[in-house]
Design a protein around this motif. Structure first.
Motif, PDB file in Angstrom:
ATOM      1  N   MET A   1      40.200  50.522  49.757  1.00 13.92           N
ATOM      2  CA  MET A   1      39.953  49.503  48.747  1.00 13.92           C
ATOM      3  C   MET A   1      38.450  49.460  48.476  1.00 13.92           C
ATOM      4  SD  MET A   1      40.958  45.441  48.876  1.00 13.92           S
ATOM      5  CE  MET A   1      42.666  45.745  48.568  1.00 13.92           C
TER       6      MET A   1
ATOM      7  N   GLU B   1      37.754  46.315  43.834  1.00 13.27           N
ATOM      8  CA  GLU B   1      39.175  46.036  44.046  1.00 13.27           C
ATOM      9  C   GLU B   1      39.356  44.851  44.993  1.00 13.27           C
ATOM     10  OE1 GLU B   1      40.971  50.571  43.515  1.00 13.27           O
ATOM     11  OE2 GLU B   1      40.415  49.859  45.508  1.00 13.27           O
TER      12      GLU B   1
ATOM     13  N   GLU C   1      38.734  41.679  43.026  1.00 12.27           N
ATOM     14  CA  GLU C   1      39.890  41.346  42.191  1.00 12.27           C
ATOM     15  C   GLU C   1      41.036  40.775  43.032  1.00 12.27           C
ATOM     16  OE1 GLU C   1      40.184  41.195  38.826  1.00 12.27           O
ATOM     17  OE2 GLU C   1      38.025  41.568  38.938  1.00 12.27           O
ATOM     18  N   GLU C   2      41.255  41.358  44.207  1.00 14.74           N
ATOM     19  CA  GLU C   2      42.318  40.864  45.092  1.00 14.74           C
ATOM     20  C   GLU C   2      42.026  39.430  45.536  1.00 14.74           C
ATOM     21  OE1 GLU C   2      44.199  39.722  48.666  1.00 14.74           O
ATOM     22  OE2 GLU C   2      42.185  40.540  48.828  1.00 14.74           O
TER      23      GLU C   2
END
Length: 182
Positions: free
Chosen positions: A1, A5, A8-9
């Motif tokens: 990741m 990312e 965003e998670e």
């Protein structure tokens, strides 16, 4: 990741994200990565073939954690920061393994993060975002009639950050064991 990312998670963990300024969220991401770097550290390794006497500093190098030859003996290393190189002791035998701590704070956005740090960095980032997001949630409900949601106090949010920092310290990178023969 990758770091982006992960960001965003973490943003997806919020039902309503009032604190949604991209530049501010990027700063909080770098702050979370930096806190993990300072509290736990990310230990990486680079191997060099037998006979190597000097090499360039690894990308994202922060500091040396240790160096050993293939017999697991400690190899003295000199770091020349001005020239950006490492000089190994000529007495080393066989291939060398250099262990070094990485600059997580400067980690490129498109490169996957070391797997071991993703969970705690994500939790810490969530706790960092929760502070301004909760303040904005309070402001949104200020002066309104009707029930106000149960929001954590500033003290509770800061205690969560402290708890996560302690968890990071407990996950500190363990330096490799080397033999020192006198």
């Amino acid at each position: 990741m990758t770091p982006l990312e992960l960001l965003e998670e973490v943003k997806g963990r919020f039902v309503v994200l009032y604190h949604n300024n991209d530049a501010a969220l990027q700063r909080l991401l770098r702050q979370a990565l930096g806190k993990y770097q300072d509290k736990a550290g990310v230990l990486l390794q680079t191997r060099y073939p037998a006979g190597t006497t000097e090499a360039k500093l690894p990308e994202l190098y922060l500091t040396i954690a240790g160096c050993q030859d293939e017999m697991l003996r400690h190899v003295p290393v000199f770091v020349d920061d001005a020239e950006g190189r490492i000089v190994f002791s000529p007495e080393a035998s066989g291939s060398l393994t250099l262990y070094w701590l990485a600059r997580l704070r400067d980690w490129p956005d498109e490169r996957p993060l070391p797997y071991g740090c993703v969970g705690l960095v994500g939790d810490y980032l969530e706790a960092l975002i929760d502070i301004p997001n909760t303040l904005r949630t309070r402001d949104a409900y200020h002066g309104m009639d009707g029930p106000i949601p149960d929001l954590p106090s500033m003290q509770e949010m800061r205690a969560r950050l402290t708890e996560l920092e302690q968890q990071m310290e407990e996950c500190r990178a363990i330096l490799p064991v080397s033999l020192v023969i006198c």
